[in-house]
Design an enzyme around this catalytic site. Structure first.
Site, mmCIF file in Angstrom:
data_model
loop_
_atom_site.group_PDB
_atom_site.id
_atom_site.type_symbol
_atom_site.label_atom_id
_atom_site.label_comp_id
_atom_site.label_asym_id
_atom_site.label_seq_id
_atom_site.Cartn_x
_atom_site.Cartn_y
_atom_site.Cartn_z
ATOM 1 N N ASP A 1 1.174 -0.553 -0.177
ATOM 2 C CA ASP A 1 -0.002 -0.038 -0.189
ATOM 3 C C ASP A 1 0.889 1.383 0.291
ATOM 4 O OD1 ASP A 1 -1.436 2.230 0.465
ATOM 5 O OD2 ASP A 1 -2.921 1.116 1.955
ATOM 6 N N ASP B 1 -8.261 -7.242 0.603
ATOM 7 C CA ASP B 1 -7.083 -5.634 1.387
ATOM 8 C C ASP B 1 -8.022 -6.152 2.217
ATOM 9 O OD1 ASP B 1 -6.105 -3.579 1.780
ATOM 10 O OD2 ASP B 1 -7.998 -2.821 0.974
ATOM 11 N N HIS C 1 -8.323 5.373 2.085
ATOM 12 C CA HIS C 1 -8.225 3.666 1.635
ATOM 13 C C HIS C 1 -8.910 3.523 0.806
ATOM 14 C CE1 HIS C 1 -5.343 3.640 4.809
ATOM 15 N NE2 HIS C 1 -5.604 5.069 5.524
ATOM 16 N N TYR D 1 0.319 0.007 14.913
ATOM 17 C CA TYR D 1 -0.224 0.292 13.772
ATOM 18 C C TYR D 1 0.461 1.072 12.453
ATOM 19 C CZ TYR D 1 -4.473 -0.448 10.894
ATOM 20 O OH TYR D 1 -5.495 -0.948 9.484
ATOM 21 N N LYS E 1 -3.236 -2.704 7.398
ATOM 22 C CA LYS E 1 -3.466 -4.222 7.457
ATOM 23 C C LYS E 1 -2.189 -4.869 6.771
ATOM 24 C CE LYS E 1 -5.129 -6.735 11.549
ATOM 25 N NZ LYS E 1 -4.372 -6.581 11.768
ATOM 26 N N GLN F 1 2.903 4.083 2.627
ATOM 27 C CA GLN F 1 2.344 3.597 3.528
ATOM 28 C C GLN F 1 3.435 2.324 4.275
ATOM 29 O OE1 GLN F 1 -1.313 3.205 5.596
ATOM 30 N NE2 GLN F 1 -0.322 1.050 4.654
ATOM 31 N N GLN G 1 -5.574 -28.307 -11.065
ATOM 32 C CA GLN G 1 -5.353 -28.903 -11.717
ATOM 33 C C GLN G 1 -4.129 -29.475 -11.909
ATOM 34 O OE1 GLN G 1 -9.077 -27.122 -12.812
ATOM 35 N NE2 GLN G 1 -8.539 -29.539 -13.304
HETATM 36 C C1 F6R Z 1 -7.130 -0.796 7.788
HETATM 37 C C2 F6R Z 1 -7.333 0.785 7.310
HETATM 38 C C3 F6R Z 1 -8.113 2.265 7.702
HETATM 39 C C4 F6R Z 1 -7.935 3.245 8.547
HETATM 40 C C5 F6R Z 1 -8.923 4.124 8.800
HETATM 41 C C6 F6R Z 1 -8.241 5.514 9.434
HETATM 42 O O1 F6R Z 1 -6.319 -1.176 7.060
HETATM 43 O O2 F6R Z 1 -6.044 1.622 6.568
HETATM 44 O O3 F6R Z 1 -9.093 1.406 7.966
HETATM 45 O O4 F6R Z 1 -7.448 2.964 8.987
HETATM 46 O O5 F6R Z 1 -9.400 4.309 7.921
HETATM 47 O O6 F6R Z 1 -7.445 5.775 9.193
HETATM 48 P P1 F6R Z 1 -6.176 7.252 8.770
HETATM 49 O O7 F6R Z 1 -6.425 6.982 10.751
HETATM 50 O O8 F6R Z 1 -5.444 7.334 8.525
HETATM 51 O O9 F6R Z 1 -8.201 8.704 9.219
HETATM 52 MG MG MG Z 2 -4.897 -2.669 2.046
HETATM 53 MG MG MG Z 3 -4.312 1.772 3.120
#
Ligand code: F6R
Ligand code: MG
Ligand code: MG
Length: 366
Positions: free
Chosen positions: A11, A132, A18, A229, A232, A95, A242
């Site tokens: 990503d 995803d 996202h 964090y 993900k 990221q 096959q």
């Molecule tokens: C999950 C993901 C999204 C973000 C969410 C908050 O992997 O990437 O669910 O965690 O959109 O994002 P921020 O903190 O960047 O606003």
């Molecule tokens: Mg992703």
């Molecule tokens: Mg993302």
């Protein structure tokens, strides 16, 4: 000569939050990959996206974990970040590139990697699955269904070439240990382990009779690399089909149920994994629900022929509806477990910062 199929993903920025990867990013990556075909480093490629993850699917003859190949992928991601993601101010640009400089193997640097090397058979079909908003352990239940469950895969019972069973290599992502479990005889032991998807991850599957590679998955846990964090891990999986491996239809049959996986909004919730065609490879509701795309290829003389968009079929409408029903139900719980992940897994999210603020509010109970 053996052929290697590599799937390397990251990503490195997405559009409208996202949600998905913009065409500009995929086009830039495709141009770069075409240059590497010209230089002879790789033989063929297909660039796509699973939600907000950029996916490089390609073939070459250098084997798995090859430093030049991994460096190529690292360069594609870094240049695309500098020249496209940052220029367009894409969301979370760069990221998953967790390290500053390439150091020999892209594993452990953020991007996810699945690779298999094999001598091509007379005809060699493969499926590539890309998810995803979930973690590598999400594949555990699917791989068990495909290679271990005769109610899913008729060939385990009917086909003498598969009847001996398969060997699963399981990685303990916390301790960095791995073990081989051989099915059918180790079925209960395997299930005792892989039911804890956050810790035990199936890394590869081999046919027991000849040790031939049948499947390989990415095992990167971003939070364990970064200690915090960072989105993900959004895993990828390559499965051979096959002629002594499960039929493509047996592989796809595993995706006919919307199993609950960890990830979704803020990497903090369980939700159903919804199989979708490429045109729905974006995440919307509550940043999800977690999705998987599946592409079928033939590997022919070291090149990829395809893809076939495997979930672009009304046969998967029902599982999509079912996943939507599950979404409706599990969302009812809002911030409560078991929709929200348990405290151990929440350690790597932003929740501990909130809990820290509350520390002064606690007094000794009567
Ligand atoms: C999950 C993901 C999204 C973000 C969410 C908050 O992997 O990437 O669910 O965690 O959109 O994002 P921020 O903190 O960047 O606003
Ligand atoms: Mg992703
Ligand atoms: Mg993302």
């Amino acid at each position: 000569m053996k052929t290697t199929v590599s799937v390397i993903k990251a990503d490195i920025g997405s559009i409208a939050g996202h949600v998905t990867v913009p065409d500009e990013l995929k086009e830039f990556a495709s141009r770069k990959m075409a240059e590497y075909v010209e230089t002879g480093l790789i033989n063929s490629f297909y660039v796509t996206n699973a939600g907000d993850d950029l996916q490089l699917i390609f073939t070459h003859n250098r084997g798995v974990d090859n430093p030049e190949i991994h460096e190529m992928a690292w360069k594609v991601f870094s240049e695309a970040t500098e020249k496209v993601s940052k220029r367009l101010k894409l969301y979370a640009a760069g990221q998953d590139l967790l390290k500053d400089a390439f150091s020999g193997n892209i594993k452990g640097m953020g991007p996810g990697v699945a690779e298999i090397e094999f001598e091509e058979r007379k005809s060699d079909p493969i499926a590539v699955f890309m998810a995803d908003k979930t973690e590598p352990g999400a594949w555990n239940i699917y791989l068990y269904k495909i290679f271990g469950d005769p109610f899913n895969t008729a060939g385990l019972v009917i086909d003498p070439r598969m009847h001996d069973g398969f060997v699963f290599r399981v990685l303990d992502v916390v301790e960095g240990l791995e073990a081989d479990l051989s099915l059918p005889e180790d079925t209960y032991d395997l299930l005792a382990i892989i039911g804890t998807q956050s810790r035990y991850v199936i890394k590869e599957v081999r046919r027991k009779s000849d040790g031939e590679i049948a499947a390989a998955a990415s095992t990167t846990r971003l939070s364990l690399i970064a200690g915090r964090y960072v989105g993900k891990d959004d895993p990828v999986l390559i499965v051979r089909a096959q002629s002594g491996f499960p039929a493509m239809g047996e592989i796809l049959e595993a995706f006919s149920k919307p199993y609950l996986v960890a990830g979704w909004m803020r990497g903090s919730h369980y939700g159903p994994l919804m199989p979708v065609p490429l045109r729905y490879s974006k995440v919307t509701r509550f940043d999800g629900p977690p999705r998987v795309i599946g592409l079928g290829f033939q590997v022919t003389d070291g090149r990829l022929i395809g893809p076939v968009d495997l979930f672009d079929d009304p046969a998967f409408d029902r599982v999509r509806e079912w996943a939507s029903d599950v979404t409706e139900y599990i969302r009812l719980h809002g911030p409560f477990m078991p929709h929200r992940l348990g405290p151990e897994e929440m350690e790597y999210t932003t929740l501990p910062q909130v809990l820290k603020k509350l520390e002064g509010r606690w007094e000794k109970a009567d």
